[in-house]
Design a protein around this motif. Structure first.
Motif, PDB file in Angstrom:
ATOM      1  N   ILE A  97       0.722  -1.203   0.142  1.00 28.03           N
ATOM      2  CA  ILE A  97      -0.092  -0.002   0.003  1.00 28.03           C
ATOM      3  C   ILE A  97       0.751   1.340  -0.132  1.00 28.03           C
ATOM      4  O   ILE A  97       1.662   1.389   0.535  1.00 28.03           O
ATOM      5  N   ALA A  98       0.448   2.247  -0.810  1.00 22.88           N
ATOM      6  CA  ALA A  98       1.173   3.675  -0.815  1.00 22.88           C
ATOM      7  C   ALA A  98      -0.030   4.529  -0.322  1.00 22.88           C
ATOM      8  O   ALA A  98      -1.142   4.545  -0.518  1.00 22.88           O
ATOM      9  N   ASP A  99       0.376   5.491   0.356  1.00 20.97           N
ATOM     10  CA  ASP A  99      -0.463   6.585   0.807  1.00 20.97           C
ATOM     11  C   ASP A  99       0.311   7.815   0.484  1.00 20.97           C
ATOM     12  O   ASP A  99       1.231   8.191   0.821  1.00 20.97           O
ATOM     13  N   LEU A 100      -0.734   8.464  -0.539  1.00 21.79           N
ATOM     14  CA  LEU A 100      -0.086   9.699  -1.102  1.00 21.79           C
ATOM     15  C   LEU A 100      -0.822  10.934  -0.625  1.00 21.79           C
ATOM     16  O   LEU A 100      -2.052  10.783  -0.184  1.00 21.79           O
ATOM     17  N   PHE A 101      -0.003  12.135  -0.116  1.00 20.26           N
ATOM     18  CA  PHE A 101      -0.446  12.985   0.473  1.00 20.26           C
ATOM     19  C   PHE A 101      -0.955  12.516   2.220  1.00 20.26           C
ATOM     20  O   PHE A 101      -1.858  12.673   2.270  1.00 20.26           O
ATOM     21  N   SER A 102       0.220  11.704   2.419  1.00 24.87           N
ATOM     22  CA  SER A 102      -0.167  11.245   3.815  1.00 24.87           C
ATOM     23  C   SER A 102      -0.207  11.915   5.172  1.00 24.87           C
ATOM     24  O   SER A 102      -0.733  11.478   5.919  1.00 24.87           O
ATOM     25  N   LYS A 128       8.351   9.946   9.755  1.00 31.43           N
ATOM     26  CA  LYS A 128       9.462   9.071   9.556  1.00 31.43           C
ATOM     27  C   LYS A 128      10.028   8.706  11.019  1.00 31.43           C
ATOM     28  O   LYS A 128      10.342   7.670  11.076  1.00 31.43           O
ATOM     29  N   GLY A 129       9.752   9.745  11.831  1.00 36.21           N
ATOM     30  CA  GLY A 129      10.369   9.665  13.313  1.00 36.21           C
ATOM     31  C   GLY A 129       9.769   8.737  13.998  1.00 36.21           C
ATOM     32  O   GLY A 129       9.874   7.977  14.657  1.00 36.21           O
ATOM     33  N   ALA A 130       8.377   8.635  13.592  1.00 37.77           N
ATOM     34  CA  ALA A 130       7.385   7.887  14.395  1.00 37.77           C
ATOM     35  C   ALA A 130       7.343   6.446  13.945  1.00 37.77           C
ATOM     36  O   ALA A 130       7.081   5.504  14.669  1.00 37.77           O
ATOM     37  N   ALA A 131       7.509   6.024  12.732  1.00 35.10           N
ATOM     38  CA  ALA A 131       7.246   4.903  11.826  1.00 35.10           C
ATOM     39  C   ALA A 131       8.663   4.655  11.089  1.00 35.10           C
ATOM     40  O   ALA A 131       8.767   4.614  10.026  1.00 35.10           O
ATOM     41  N   PRO A 132       9.761   4.256  11.698  1.00 31.19           N
ATOM     42  CA  PRO A 132      11.147   4.109  10.982  1.00 31.19           C
ATOM     43  C   PRO A 132      10.972   3.034   9.911  1.00 31.19           C
ATOM     44  O   PRO A 132      11.666   3.087   8.841  1.00 31.19           O
ATOM     45  N   ASN A 133      10.161   2.063  10.088  1.00 30.33           N
ATOM     46  CA  ASN A 133       9.911   0.848   9.084  1.00 30.33           C
ATOM     47  C   ASN A 133       9.208   1.275   7.863  1.00 30.33           C
ATOM     48  O   ASN A 133       9.310   0.542   6.869  1.00 30.33           O
ATOM     49  N   LEU A 134       8.415   2.452   8.040  1.00 32.82           N
ATOM     50  CA  LEU A 134       7.825   3.050   6.816  1.00 32.82           C
ATOM     51  C   LEU A 134       8.544   3.932   6.020  1.00 32.82           C
ATOM     52  O   LEU A 134       9.405   4.612   6.358  1.00 32.82           O
ATOM     53  N   THR A 135       8.448   3.605   4.782  1.00 37.70           N
ATOM     54  CA  THR A 135       9.511   4.304   3.903  1.00 37.70           C
ATOM     55  C   THR A 135       8.515   5.667   3.618  1.00 37.70           C
ATOM     56  O   THR A 135       7.547   5.798   2.988  1.00 37.70           O
ATOM     57  N   VAL A 136       8.894   6.728   4.121  1.00 38.98           N
ATOM     58  CA  VAL A 136       8.512   8.067   4.093  1.00 38.98           C
ATOM     59  C   VAL A 136       9.272   8.815   3.041  1.00 38.98           C
ATOM     60  O   VAL A 136      10.676   9.177   3.272  1.00 38.98           O
ATOM     61  N   GLU A 137       8.903   9.621   2.075  1.00 40.27           N
ATOM     62  CA  GLU A 137       9.318  10.564   1.143  1.00 40.27           C
ATOM     63  C   GLU A 137       8.794  11.894   1.246  1.00 40.27           C
ATOM     64  O   GLU A 137       7.565  12.011   1.069  1.00 40.27           O
ATOM     65  N   HIS A 138       9.875  12.957   1.555  1.00 38.14           N
ATOM     66  CA  HIS A 138       9.424  14.421   1.468  1.00 38.14           C
ATOM     67  C   HIS A 138       9.420  14.575  -0.200  1.00 38.14           C
ATOM     68  O   HIS A 138      10.335  14.604  -0.805  1.00 38.14           O
ATOM     69  N   ARG A 139       8.272  14.667  -0.755  1.00 39.02           N
ATOM     70  CA  ARG A 139       7.778  14.738  -2.056  1.00 39.02           C
ATOM     71  C   ARG A 139       6.755  15.721  -2.400  1.00 39.02           C
ATOM     72  O   ARG A 139       5.808  15.468  -2.054  1.00 39.02           O
ATOM     73  N   ASP A 140       6.927  16.547  -3.397  1.00 36.91           N
ATOM     74  CA  ASP A 140       5.918  17.408  -3.843  1.00 36.91           C
ATOM     75  C   ASP A 140       5.018  16.636  -4.979  1.00 36.91           C
ATOM     76  O   ASP A 140       5.321  16.564  -6.062  1.00 36.91           O
ATOM     77  N   LEU A 141       3.908  16.071  -4.534  1.00 35.70           N
ATOM     78  CA  LEU A 141       3.189  15.113  -5.490  1.00 35.70           C
ATOM     79  C   LEU A 141       2.684  16.188  -6.685  1.00 35.70           C
ATOM     80  O   LEU A 141       2.007  15.515  -7.618  1.00 35.70           O
ATOM     81  N   TYR A 142       2.389  17.384  -6.568  1.00 33.78           N
ATOM     82  CA  TYR A 142       1.851  18.313  -7.454  1.00 33.78           C
ATOM     83  C   TYR A 142       2.989  18.315  -8.560  1.00 33.78           C
ATOM     84  O   TYR A 142       2.629  18.317  -9.800  1.00 33.78           O
ATOM     85  N   ARG A 143       4.180  18.643  -8.374  1.00 34.00           N
ATOM     86  CA  ARG A 143       5.133  18.707  -9.306  1.00 34.00           C
ATOM     87  C   ARG A 143       5.777  17.504  -9.920  1.00 34.00           C
ATOM     88  O   ARG A 143       6.383  17.408 -11.000  1.00 34.00           O
ATOM     89  N   ARG A 144       5.974  16.441  -8.910  1.00 40.03           N
ATOM     90  CA  ARG A 144       6.815  15.495  -9.162  1.00 40.03           C
ATOM     91  C   ARG A 144       5.801  13.977  -8.524  1.00 40.03           C
ATOM     92  O   ARG A 144       6.315  13.599  -7.647  1.00 40.03           O
ATOM     93  N   PRO A 162      -4.939  17.469  -0.439  1.00 42.16           N
ATOM     94  CA  PRO A 162      -5.419  18.720   0.206  1.00 42.16           C
ATOM     95  C   PRO A 162      -6.648  19.243  -0.661  1.00 42.16           C
ATOM     96  O   PRO A 162      -6.778  18.922  -1.867  1.00 42.16           O
ATOM     97  N   ARG A 163      -7.086  20.341  -0.460  1.00 45.58           N
ATOM     98  CA  ARG A 163      -8.231  21.034  -1.306  1.00 45.58           C
ATOM     99  C   ARG A 163      -7.825  21.199  -2.643  1.00 45.58           C
ATOM    100  O   ARG A 163      -8.432  21.394  -3.815  1.00 45.58           O
ATOM    101  N   ALA A 164      -6.373  21.463  -3.022  1.00 44.05           N
ATOM    102  CA  ALA A 164      -5.942  21.784  -4.398  1.00 44.05           C
ATOM    103  C   ALA A 164      -6.154  20.539  -5.147  1.00 44.05           C
ATOM    104  O   ALA A 164      -6.110  21.086  -6.486  1.00 44.05           O
ATOM    105  N   GLY A 165      -6.475  19.653  -4.864  1.00 45.58           N
ATOM    106  CA  GLY A 165      -6.677  18.266  -5.411  1.00 45.58           C
ATOM    107  C   GLY A 165      -5.268  17.836  -5.785  1.00 45.58           C
ATOM    108  O   GLY A 165      -4.348  17.869  -5.313  1.00 45.58           O
TER     109      GLY A 165
END
Length: 177
Positions: A97-102, A128-144, A162-165
């Motif tokens: 499972i992937a969670d986008l805009f998590s 990331k600090g709370a769930a070290p086994n989860l791959t967390v990426e700081h990523r702008d999903l609007y632009r990338r 978010p509201r911007a879609g």
């Protein structure tokens, strides 16, 4: 802005003078007298913590997550529970499972997601600090947005933008398997 977090009320204010020592002392006294978990002031460059007598955290699916000032939570615990139950029903049987805009991980933590993508650096860092086994990426999903190759390992994607879609990300999802 007031948010109820684990330690009490997290209060963030704008337009309040907080540059002088006497102003900071007044704000600190106010926070202590009203038993606030944290008091932050935004003087135009984002919220700055004035006082945080207790750690600012929220518990999501039994996991304590640092709560960056100004972060977003569902309006009520019951509302959050209803949303989590709906997501769990929709992805039942999925294992990758992937969670986008998590955000802080409301859905990622509840579902055991493998990947979480979030644009806010502070929020992604808290997850990331709370769930070290989860791959967390700081990523702008609007632009990338995640492309079809990056989406290939997943058999379910949680998309709660978010509201911007999420037009670009939805396009990439539609073109994936």
């Amino acid at each position: 802005q007031m948010t109820l977090i684990d330690g009490g009320v997290d209060l963030s204010m704008k337009g309040v003078p907080a540059g002088r020592l006497s102003e900071i002392e007044q704000l600190t006294s106010f926070a202590m007298n009203h038993d606030l978990a944290r008091l932050s002031v935004d003087r135009g460059l984002g919220p700055e913590t004035v006082v945080e007598p207790r750690p600012a955290t929220v518990t999501l699916s039994g996991v304590s997550v640092a709560f960056p000032s100004g972060s977003f939570l569902q309006a009520t615990g019951d509302g959050e529970t209803a949303l989590v139950e709906s997501v769990e029903e929709a992805i039942a049987g999925s294992s990758a499972i992937a969670d986008l805009f998590s955000g802080l991980g409301t859905f990622a933590l509840a579902t055991g997601a493998r990947y979480a993508g979030e644009a806010s650096r502070d929020v992604a860092g808290a997850l990331k600090g709370a769930a070290p086994n989860l791959t967390v990426e700081h990523r702008d999903l609007y632009r990338r947005p995640l492309d079809s190759q990056e989406l290939r390992p997943f058999d379910a994607v949680i998309l709660d933008p978010p509201r911007a879609g999420a037009e670009e990300q939805v396009g990439a999802l539609a073109g994936s398997s």
